[in-house]
Design an enzyme around this catalytic site. Structure first.
Site, mmCIF file in Angstrom:
data_model
loop_
_atom_site.group_PDB
_atom_site.id
_atom_site.type_symbol
_atom_site.label_atom_id
_atom_site.label_comp_id
_atom_site.label_asym_id
_atom_site.label_seq_id
_atom_site.Cartn_x
_atom_site.Cartn_y
_atom_site.Cartn_z
ATOM 1 N N HIS A 7 7.776 -1.464 1.297
ATOM 2 C CA HIS A 7 6.693 -1.247 2.087
ATOM 3 C C HIS A 7 5.937 -2.866 2.198
ATOM 4 C CE1 HIS A 7 6.804 3.020 0.675
ATOM 5 N NE2 HIS A 7 7.328 2.736 1.928
ATOM 6 N N LYS A 12 -0.099 -7.643 -4.423
ATOM 7 C CA LYS A 12 -0.275 -6.421 -5.293
ATOM 8 C C LYS A 12 -0.268 -7.140 -6.635
ATOM 9 C CE LYS A 12 1.508 -3.283 -1.711
ATOM 10 N NZ LYS A 12 2.665 -2.577 -1.447
ATOM 11 N N TYR A 39 -1.255 0.226 -8.761
ATOM 12 C CA TYR A 39 -1.547 -0.990 -7.850
ATOM 13 C C TYR A 39 -2.877 -1.520 -7.518
ATOM 14 C CZ TYR A 39 2.203 2.229 -5.439
ATOM 15 O OH TYR A 39 3.020 3.002 -5.214
ATOM 16 N N ASP A 95 10.378 7.102 4.535
ATOM 17 C CA ASP A 95 10.986 6.272 3.696
ATOM 18 C C ASP A 95 12.612 6.409 3.997
ATOM 19 O OD1 ASP A 95 8.975 5.065 2.973
ATOM 20 O OD2 ASP A 95 9.317 5.584 0.844
#
Length: 181
Positions: free
Chosen positions: A62, A72, A132, A170
């Protein structure tokens, strides 16, 4: 804090300096000023996310695109994950290359995934809690993605294929060649 370069441009492993004694340990997990001095990159984060997953869960690949792109800083708080970053910046000398690293609470490593990179992880332990830090806010309309088992990227997720667990979303992501990034 030590910053280690990965083979991918602008993607770093952060290794903390740990102070241990008979009482336990202490370490500075993140320091924006040190990060910026050592990498030359902006390290200001505005959103923290936590996920918990079971063995075999694979989340990814992603990213956020355009003005909502996100860098991130990721770590594993419980369990073991194999974390993967893929350079999806077309102008980058490492475009289309991936880097993977095992993150655990024991090794206390973090991976800095810059804007323009795809990101995902697989869970190698019974469960895992994953953190994250993001430098931009999530925006659903800006989602980009690449299917986890893309043959061109050929990522080794460190899991037997028969245990991989995916979300419905996904399972149907586009390929690298389709370029949804």
């Amino acid at each position: 804090m030590k910053i280690k370069e990965t083979p991918l441009k602008d993607c770093y492993v952060i290794e903390p300096t740990i102070f241990e004694d008979g009482r336990g340990y202490f370490f500075e997990k993140y320091n924006e000023k040190k990060f910026e001095e050592l990498t030359g990159m902006n390290g200001h984060f505005v959103q923290d996310n936590i996920s918990k997953s079971s063995y075999g869960v694979l989340r990814g690949l992603h990213l956020q695109k355009g003005e909502h792109a996100q860098a991130k800083l990721v770590s594993c708080l419980e369990g073991r994950v194999f974390d993967v970053a893929v350079d999806l910046r077309r102008e980058s000398p490492t475009f289309g290359q991936w880097y993977g690293i095992e993150l655990t609470p024991e090794n206390k490593l973090q991976l800095y995934v810059p804007r323009g990179f795809g990101h995902g992880f697989s869970v190698l332990s019974e469960t895992a809690v994953f953190s994250y830090k993001c430098d931009n806010f999530y925006n659903k309309e800006s989602e980009g993605s690449v299917i986890w088992n893309d043959s061109e990227l050929n990522i080794d997720w460190q899991l037997p294929l028969d245990v991989v667990q995916l979300s419905d979303k996904d399972r149907i992501l586009p390929t690298f060649a389709e370029g949804n990034f």
